[in-house]
Design an enzyme around this catalytic site. Structure first.
Site, mmCIF file in Angstrom:
data_model
loop_
_atom_site.group_PDB
_atom_site.id
_atom_site.type_symbol
_atom_site.label_atom_id
_atom_site.label_comp_id
_atom_site.label_asym_id
_atom_site.label_seq_id
_atom_site.Cartn_x
_atom_site.Cartn_y
_atom_site.Cartn_z
ATOM 1 N N ASP A 175 0.951 -1.094 0.150
ATOM 2 C CA ASP A 175 0.057 -0.080 0.018
ATOM 3 C C ASP A 175 0.988 1.055 0.016
ATOM 4 O OD1 ASP A 175 -3.164 0.558 1.022
ATOM 5 O OD2 ASP A 175 -1.759 2.223 1.289
ATOM 6 N N ASN A 196 -12.521 -2.842 2.872
ATOM 7 C CA ASN A 196 -13.237 -1.562 2.804
ATOM 8 C C ASN A 196 -14.307 -1.545 1.716
ATOM 9 O OD1 ASN A 196 -11.821 -0.537 5.069
ATOM 10 N ND2 ASN A 196 -10.342 0.363 4.123
ATOM 11 N N GLN A 227 -14.234 3.113 1.385
ATOM 12 C CA GLN A 227 -13.643 2.679 0.122
ATOM 13 C C GLN A 227 -13.275 3.654 -0.940
ATOM 14 O OE1 GLN A 227 -15.824 -0.454 -2.001
ATOM 15 N NE2 GLN A 227 -14.434 -0.797 -3.319
ATOM 16 N N SER A 228 -12.197 3.679 -1.137
ATOM 17 C CA SER A 228 -11.662 4.883 -2.342
ATOM 18 C C SER A 228 -11.320 4.612 -3.638
ATOM 19 C CB SER A 228 -10.536 5.669 -1.605
ATOM 20 O OG SER A 228 -9.483 4.911 -1.359
ATOM 21 N N HIS A 242 -10.106 -5.055 -3.417
ATOM 22 C CA HIS A 242 -8.715 -5.163 -2.666
ATOM 23 C C HIS A 242 -9.151 -5.663 -1.011
ATOM 24 C CE1 HIS A 242 -9.604 -1.120 -2.560
ATOM 25 N NE2 HIS A 242 -9.250 -0.831 -1.262
ATOM 26 N N HIS A 280 -6.841 -5.375 2.427
ATOM 27 C CA HIS A 280 -5.926 -4.850 3.090
ATOM 28 C C HIS A 280 -5.260 -6.005 4.221
ATOM 29 C CE1 HIS A 280 -6.697 -0.629 2.306
ATOM 30 N NE2 HIS A 280 -7.784 -0.972 2.025
HETATM 31 P P1 DGP Z 1 -9.405 1.823 0.385
HETATM 32 O O1 DGP Z 1 -9.527 2.671 1.142
HETATM 33 O O2 DGP Z 1 -9.928 0.583 0.951
HETATM 34 O O3 DGP Z 1 -10.161 1.972 -1.199
HETATM 35 O O4 DGP Z 1 -7.957 1.678 0.135
HETATM 36 C C1 DGP Z 1 -7.222 2.059 -1.075
HETATM 37 C C2 DGP Z 1 -5.829 1.728 -0.671
HETATM 38 O O5 DGP Z 1 -5.132 2.101 -1.866
HETATM 39 C C3 DGP Z 1 -5.324 3.008 -0.065
HETATM 40 O O6 DGP Z 1 -4.993 2.364 1.616
HETATM 41 C C4 DGP Z 1 -3.962 3.698 -0.298
HETATM 42 C C5 DGP Z 1 -3.844 2.757 -1.785
HETATM 43 N N1 DGP Z 1 -3.382 3.229 -2.871
HETATM 44 C C6 DGP Z 1 -3.846 4.385 -3.506
HETATM 45 N N2 DGP Z 1 -3.181 4.593 -4.844
HETATM 46 C C7 DGP Z 1 -2.118 3.832 -4.597
HETATM 47 C C8 DGP Z 1 -1.104 3.787 -5.643
HETATM 48 O O7 DGP Z 1 -0.997 4.220 -6.719
HETATM 49 N N3 DGP Z 1 -0.441 2.677 -5.417
HETATM 50 C C9 DGP Z 1 -0.673 1.691 -4.197
HETATM 51 N N4 DGP Z 1 0.440 0.903 -4.091
HETATM 52 N N5 DGP Z 1 -1.466 1.962 -3.186
HETATM 53 C C10 DGP Z 1 -2.471 3.111 -3.845
#
Ligand code: DGP
Length: 120
Positions: A34, A91, A98-99, A104, A106
């Site tokens: 992450d 999430n 969730q973003s 995915h 975690h």
């Molecule tokens: P969520 O809030 O559950 O949708 O988590 C999305 C996660 O994705 C957040 O913890 C940060 C991660 N993330 C966002 N953009 C990138 C990226 O470009 N590369 C990586 N490795 N992680 C990312």
């Protein structure tokens, strides 16, 4: 290549268009670090195929759902947290914040965590 969305961030990581620190990959799933870790070990496990969220899984996705869970079982060994413990969190939707809308999990560990995971 499994079904992809051209503009999905995590599909782009699957295709290698955006760099990521990959810790595990097979024909079904990808695990990568992450970008904003919340614990010493924080890896995202995703299917190569685009599925928006946990709520979008259907009975036909039984195979890929199993592959995600199998990866969550094996990746902790790669990270060295198999014995110390870990958490696997999806999430899903607005309340869970969730973003990124490519499913995915975690995988987090490497520190003592509390429960419940939010302030009372
Ligand atoms: P969520 O809030 O559950 O949708 O988590 C999305 C996660 O994705 C957040 O913890 C940060 C991660 N993330 C966002 N953009 C990138 C990226 O470009 N590369 C990586 N490795 N992680 C990312």
């Amino acid at each position: 290549m499994a079904h992809q969305e051209p503009d999905c961030l995590f599909c782009r990581i699957v295709r290698g268009e955006i760099p990521a620190k990959i810790v595990y990959r097979n024909d079904h799933v990808l695990a990568f670090r992450d970008i904003s870790p919340v614990s010493p070990q924080h890896v995202l496990i995703i299917p190569l195929r685009h599925i928006a969220s946990l709520s979008d899984l259907s009975p036909e996705d039984e195979g890929i759902a199993g592959q995600i869970l199998l990866a969550a079982s094996s990746v902790p060994g790669i990270l060295g947290i198999r014995e110390s413990g870990y958490r696997f969190v999806f999430n899903t939707g607005p309340d869970a914040m969730q973003s990124v809308f490519h499913i995915h999990g975690h995988l987090i560990g490497g520190k003592q965590m509390g429960w419940p995971p939010f302030p009372a």
